[in-house]
Enzyme design. Sequence first.
Site, short mmCIF file in Angstrom:
data_model
loop_
_atom_site.label_atom_id
_atom_site.label_comp_id
_atom_site.label_asym_id
_atom_site.label_seq_id
_atom_site.Cartn_x
_atom_site.Cartn_y
_atom_site.Cartn_z
N PRO A 28 0.82 -1.34 -0.04
CA PRO A 28 0.06 0.11 0.05
C PRO A 28 0.82 1.26 0.12
CG PRO A 28 0.02 -0.98 2.23
CD PRO A 28 0.69 -1.76 1.22
N CYS A 29 1.45 1.45 -1.24
CA CYS A 29 2.22 3.14 -1.18
C CYS A 29 1.47 4.07 -1.40
CB CYS A 29 3.04 2.79 -2.50
SG CYS A 29 2.32 2.25 -3.84
N HIS A 30 0.25 3.78 -1.62
CA HIS A 30 -1.04 4.79 -1.58
C HIS A 30 -1.13 5.41 -0.16
CE1 HIS A 30 -3.44 1.42 -0.95
NE2 HIS A 30 -4.13 1.95 -0.12
#
Length: 182
Positions: free
Chosen positions: A130-132
């Site tokens: 989850p780089c978001h």
Amino acid sequence: MKTTPSPRGRALLHQTPVGAIVIVENGTAVTHVFFSRLVQPEHVEWEETPLLRQTASQLDEYFQGARRMFDVPLSPQGTEFEQTVWKALQTIPHGETRSYGDIARQIGQPSACRAVGHANNQNPISIIIPCHRVIGANGKLTGYAGGLTIKQYLLELEQGAVAPFMLFPDAERARWNTPASS
């Protein structure tokens, strides 16, 4: 500009509320999840496998608000530093965010904020890693491969601020000339 290895393996084009994504696996693990409008893989076999179906199903559950964690096997390729950052990203709880500085401190390199940002940008497995969930130190949204509109949508979806809906119409399927998953 991404420098991660070009996707190779079996691939599935899958429609999601944020548009069509490509899921790639190497026979044992997922190696890539990316927005189809950004990359046109040249070295993949378009073949629906059990692992690709499982990954697509888990992504569907995520977008429906029924899944908070993914349990498909992952094999992202990157440097040792990138791998460390990607593992740290996976510890950010669903619905929460961290700054680049927070991640740098978590991995024991508090002055490596820019390097963390670069590793975040190189993440080959969007959404699942989850780089978001990484934002600027000032609390504002910063770059995301899928665009800030998608980043905001994903964060709001996880925080329960929006109901699942189709953010973008399906325009990719015809472009790729591949069957869509169900």
